[in-house]
Design a protein around this motif. Structure first.
Motif, short mmCIF file in Angstrom:
data_model
loop_
_atom_site.label_atom_id
_atom_site.label_comp_id
_atom_site.label_asym_id
_atom_site.label_seq_id
_atom_site.Cartn_x
_atom_site.Cartn_y
_atom_site.Cartn_z
N LYS A 187 109.42 32.25 87.35
CA LYS A 187 110.82 32.34 87.83
C LYS A 187 111.00 31.62 89.18
O LYS A 187 112.09 31.64 89.75
CB LYS A 187 111.21 33.81 88.00
CG LYS A 187 111.26 34.54 86.66
CD LYS A 187 111.73 35.98 86.86
CE LYS A 187 111.26 36.87 85.74
NZ LYS A 187 110.52 38.05 86.18
N GLY A 188 109.94 31.02 89.68
CA GLY A 188 110.04 30.31 90.96
C GLY A 188 110.58 28.90 90.76
O GLY A 188 110.38 28.30 89.70
N ASN A 190 111.54 26.83 94.04
CA ASN A 190 111.36 26.04 95.27
C ASN A 190 109.90 25.97 95.65
O ASN A 190 109.26 27.00 95.85
CB ASN A 190 112.15 26.67 96.42
CG ASN A 190 113.62 26.73 96.07
OD1 ASN A 190 114.18 25.76 95.56
ND2 ASN A 190 114.22 27.89 96.31
N TYR A 215 104.13 33.41 104.41
CA TYR A 215 105.42 33.21 103.73
C TYR A 215 105.98 34.56 103.28
O TYR A 215 107.17 34.84 103.42
CB TYR A 215 105.27 32.30 102.50
CG TYR A 215 105.21 30.82 102.81
CD1 TYR A 215 106.12 30.22 103.67
CD2 TYR A 215 104.26 30.00 102.20
CE1 TYR A 215 106.08 28.86 103.94
CE2 TYR A 215 104.21 28.63 102.45
CZ TYR A 215 105.12 28.07 103.33
OH TYR A 215 105.07 26.72 103.58
N TYR A 216 105.10 35.38 102.73
CA TYR A 216 105.54 36.69 102.22
C TYR A 216 106.08 37.54 103.36
O TYR A 216 107.13 38.17 103.25
CB TYR A 216 104.37 37.38 101.51
CG TYR A 216 104.73 38.73 100.94
CD1 TYR A 216 105.57 38.81 99.81
CD2 TYR A 216 104.26 39.90 101.50
CE1 TYR A 216 105.92 40.05 99.28
CE2 TYR A 216 104.59 41.13 100.98
CZ TYR A 216 105.43 41.20 99.86
OH TYR A 216 105.77 42.43 99.34
N GLY A 219 109.46 36.72 104.51
CA GLY A 219 110.55 37.06 103.59
C GLY A 219 110.92 35.98 102.59
O GLY A 219 111.98 36.04 101.97
N GLU A 220 110.04 35.00 102.40
CA GLU A 220 110.30 34.01 101.34
C GLU A 220 110.28 34.72 99.98
O GLU A 220 109.64 35.76 99.82
CB GLU A 220 109.22 32.91 101.35
CG GLU A 220 109.21 32.03 102.57
CD GLU A 220 110.35 31.01 102.61
OE1 GLU A 220 111.12 30.92 101.64
OE2 GLU A 220 110.46 30.32 103.64
N ARG A 221 110.98 34.16 99.00
CA ARG A 221 111.01 34.78 97.67
C ARG A 221 109.62 34.81 97.05
O ARG A 221 108.92 33.79 97.04
CB ARG A 221 111.94 33.99 96.73
CG ARG A 221 113.41 34.20 96.98
CD ARG A 221 114.23 33.33 96.04
NE ARG A 221 114.18 33.81 94.67
CZ ARG A 221 113.90 33.05 93.61
NH1 ARG A 221 113.61 31.78 93.77
NH2 ARG A 221 113.91 33.55 92.39
N LEU A 222 109.25 35.98 96.51
CA LEU A 222 107.93 36.13 95.89
C LEU A 222 107.77 35.14 94.73
O LEU A 222 106.68 34.57 94.53
CB LEU A 222 107.74 37.57 95.39
CG LEU A 222 106.36 37.90 94.85
CD1 LEU A 222 105.27 37.67 95.88
CD2 LEU A 222 106.30 39.34 94.34
N GLU A 223 108.84 34.93 93.98
CA GLU A 223 108.79 34.00 92.85
C GLU A 223 108.38 32.60 93.32
O GLU A 223 107.56 31.93 92.69
CB GLU A 223 110.17 33.89 92.16
CG GLU A 223 110.59 35.14 91.40
CD GLU A 223 111.27 36.18 92.28
OE1 GLU A 223 111.19 36.05 93.53
OE2 GLU A 223 111.86 37.11 91.74
N ASP A 224 108.97 32.17 94.45
CA ASP A 224 108.66 30.83 94.95
C ASP A 224 107.23 30.75 95.50
O ASP A 224 106.57 29.72 95.36
CB ASP A 224 109.66 30.43 96.05
CG ASP A 224 111.06 30.21 95.47
OD1 ASP A 224 111.15 29.90 94.26
OD2 ASP A 224 112.04 30.36 96.21
#
Ligand code: ATP
Ligand code: FE2
Length: 331
Positions: A187-188, A190, A215-216, A219-224
């Motif tokens: 689902k990622g 970027n 990154y985690y 707050g970057e998206r986990l999917e990305d």
């Protein structure tokens, strides 16, 4: 000949029964029990206790499932290494007891070589592949050259599976984390920049793990993040594999180890193989992960080529390297 093989290098305890049918491996049974720590990483002693609890029943079940009697077993093989000492010792002790009880020969085999031979043994037209072996603890690119299986490239720190599992643990995914991370990564969209670390023919993952964790926390998206971890690590694995193929002039590539279940990894290696006009092979999942059938099959190959082992020489070797094995059963 029928061989019963016992695998016990790490998380898994496996018992397989195989037969040599015209030089190919026929798997009669292949049972596996996987130790899953309640929290944190694998504790060797606890994993070994787990193996000891289940092993005797697993041997009986595997023989029954194969539709044979114990008296039909001609050879007993076990994983001599590399792996965790207590786990290896548990498997080897059971193999010795079985060999002595049945009065049948014993043989200890190299776990990494077994991953390669089970591909050659069970897959049509897989004859001389470069193996990309990706599991929890191991990451190696292996191919046959001048009488040995040589390691053309490997991880300098953690195995790719452990790298994925470590990241999974940080973000609260249950072990083993590979399958779930694969779903999330799908689902990622970027791509986030991650260290792409190839040194010579070897790969390092720990720097990437640190940046992924940052990154985690940011707050970057986990999917990305999961998507970027897969894209970066799998690209590096594919690059080293391709370079080994070019260097050895081989036109077959084989996947092995638990991470070979990953569709994105398969896809990348498949594209690389297509572009080179090479054949691409993956054994069935139960033969990709750590299993007794591959140990049994390599035992048979070695025995048929004249190799013999005495009980007193059946010691385990935690650091049993792939290229220490004198490959007498093929050229
Ligand atoms: P070894 O002793 O060979 O290192 P192991 O027990 O660590 O053995 P395997 O059973 O071959 O390894 O594989 C387990 C690893 O495979 C785990 O790290 C798990 O997260 C990973 N894995 C399983 N399925 C997937 C997947 N779909 N994508 C990525 N990784 C996966
Ligand atoms: Fe393995």
């Amino acid at each position: 000949m029928i061989c019963l093989g016992i695998e016990g290098t790490a998380h898994s305890i496996g018992v397989g029964v195989v037969k040599d049918v015209n030089g190919k491996c026929r798997v009669f049974s292949n049972l596996i029990k996987i130790y899953r720590p309640e929290q944190g990483g694998i504790h060797p002693r606890e994993a070994a206790n787990h193996h000891a609890i289940y092993l005797a029943d697993l041997i009986k079940e595997s023989v029954a499932k194969a539709g044979i009697d114990f008296t039909d077993v001609d050879l007993v093989s076990f994983s001599k290494g590399p792996g965790l000492g207590p786990c290896l010792r548990t498997a080897a002790t059971a193999a010795r007891a079985l060999s002595l009880t049945l009065n049948k020969p014993i043989i200890g085999v190299n776990h990494c070589v077994a991953h390669l031979e089970i591909g050659r043994g069970t897959l049509e037209d897989c004859n001389d592949p470069v193996l990309l072996y990706t599991s929890g603890a191991n990451t190696q690119v292996i191919a046959f050259a001048e009488g040995r299986y040589r390691v053309f490239g490997e991880t300098l720190d953690v195995g790719i599976g452990n790298c994925i599992d470590k990241f999974g643990r940080i973000v609260g995914i249950e072990f083993p984390c590979g399958p779930r991370i694969e779903e999330i990564a799908a689902k990622g969209k970027n791509y986030l920049e991650l260290p792409y670390s190839i040194k010579g023919m070897d790969i390092a993952f720990s720097g990437l793990l640190t940046v992924a964790e940052q990154y985690y926390k940011k707050g970057e998206r986990l999917e990305d993040i999961c998507y970027s971890i897969q894209e970066t690590t799998f690209a590096a694995l594919t690059e080293v594999t391709e370079r080994a193929m070019a260097h050895t002039e081989k036109d077959e590539v084989l996947l092995g180890g638990g991470v070979a279940a990953n569709k994105r990894l398969r896809g990348m290696v498949q594209i690389m193989a297509n572009e080179r006009g090479a054949s691409f092979f993956v054994p069935s999942k139960d033969l990709c992960i750590d299993n007794g059938a591959m140990i049994a099959w390599l035992g048979l190959l070695m025995h048929n080529s004249g190799i013999r082992m005495k009980i007193k020489n059946s010691l385990i070797n935690q650091r049993f390297r792939t290229d220490m094995v004198d490959v007498t059963w093929r050229d």
